[in-house]
Design a protein around this motif. Sequence first.
Motif, mmCIF file in Angstrom:
data_model
loop_
_atom_site.group_PDB
_atom_site.id
_atom_site.type_symbol
_atom_site.label_atom_id
_atom_site.label_comp_id
_atom_site.label_asym_id
_atom_site.label_seq_id
_atom_site.Cartn_x
_atom_site.Cartn_y
_atom_site.Cartn_z
ATOM 1 N N GLN A 95 29.423 60.279 25.606
ATOM 2 C CA GLN A 95 28.629 59.337 26.375
ATOM 3 C C GLN A 95 28.371 59.879 27.771
ATOM 4 O OE1 GLN A 95 27.707 55.955 25.164
ATOM 5 N NE2 GLN A 95 28.158 57.163 23.343
ATOM 6 N N LYS A 112 30.476 45.824 33.245
ATOM 7 C CA LYS A 112 30.592 45.621 31.795
ATOM 8 C C LYS A 112 29.872 46.736 31.036
ATOM 9 C CE LYS A 112 29.930 42.187 28.190
ATOM 10 N NZ LYS A 112 28.743 42.221 27.385
ATOM 11 N N GLN A 113 28.689 47.125 31.524
ATOM 12 C CA GLN A 113 27.939 48.205 30.881
ATOM 13 C C GLN A 113 28.715 49.522 30.934
ATOM 14 O OE1 GLN A 113 24.344 47.696 33.195
ATOM 15 N NE2 GLN A 113 23.291 46.717 31.480
ATOM 16 N N LEU A 114 29.310 49.817 32.077
ATOM 17 C CA LEU A 114 30.118 51.037 32.184
ATOM 18 C C LEU A 114 31.324 50.966 31.258
ATOM 19 C CD1 LEU A 114 30.028 51.730 36.030
ATOM 20 C CD2 LEU A 114 28.921 53.062 34.215
ATOM 21 N N LEU A 148 27.845 42.623 35.558
ATOM 22 C CA LEU A 148 27.040 43.150 34.453
ATOM 23 C C LEU A 148 27.116 44.676 34.408
ATOM 24 C CD1 LEU A 148 25.029 42.872 32.131
ATOM 25 C CD2 LEU A 148 23.192 42.871 33.832
ATOM 26 N N GLU A 149 26.941 45.318 35.562
ATOM 27 C CA GLU A 149 26.982 46.777 35.606
ATOM 28 C C GLU A 149 28.363 47.303 35.231
ATOM 29 O OE1 GLU A 149 25.776 44.802 37.963
ATOM 30 O OE2 GLU A 149 23.720 45.415 38.416
ATOM 31 N N ALA A 178 26.739 58.149 31.643
ATOM 32 C CA ALA A 178 26.172 56.996 32.347
ATOM 33 C C ALA A 178 25.514 57.500 33.618
ATOM 34 C CB ALA A 178 27.261 55.980 32.685
ATOM 35 N N GLU A 209 31.499 49.391 28.434
ATOM 36 C CA GLU A 209 31.008 49.587 27.072
ATOM 37 C C GLU A 209 30.774 51.071 26.777
ATOM 38 O OE1 GLU A 209 27.594 47.027 26.895
ATOM 39 O OE2 GLU A 209 28.829 45.213 26.690
ATOM 40 N N VAL A 210 30.214 51.781 27.746
ATOM 41 C CA VAL A 210 30.023 53.231 27.583
ATOM 42 C C VAL A 210 31.380 53.913 27.427
ATOM 43 C CG1 VAL A 210 29.269 55.325 28.792
ATOM 44 C CG2 VAL A 210 27.799 53.317 28.765
#
Length: 124
Positions: free
Chosen positions: A36, A21-23, A18-19, A38, A25-26
Amino acid sequence: MVLPLWTISDVPLIGRELEMKQLQEVWAKAHGGLAQAALVGGEAGMGKTRLVQDFVTLQAGAGARWLASRTTAGDLSLPYSALEQALRPVVEQGTIPDLPPEDLAEVAHFLPELTRFRPGLPAP
């Protein structure tokens, strides 16, 4: 692009899908032209450094400028210490992005050596 040695690992990263994937996306937004940032935080030993190391390794050569800093609880009393630590190498190398003078003046507040490369910045 030469990767730092800390990006090289033979052990797979587990439990951080999940983490990651979030990175990613950023990064996709940044790569699309939207500035951006993070912030990865958490308790000691949770895998923050390893997550970032793997992410940087996966994105190697994609044209990103990576800024990083490390802080501890004791650093919290120093305003902007994490940002100062991340930006200092950029300023020391003289590779300052083309930002509005007003924004650079704010950065010069905690990195006064910036004025060597951009003299005449307005007062923050």
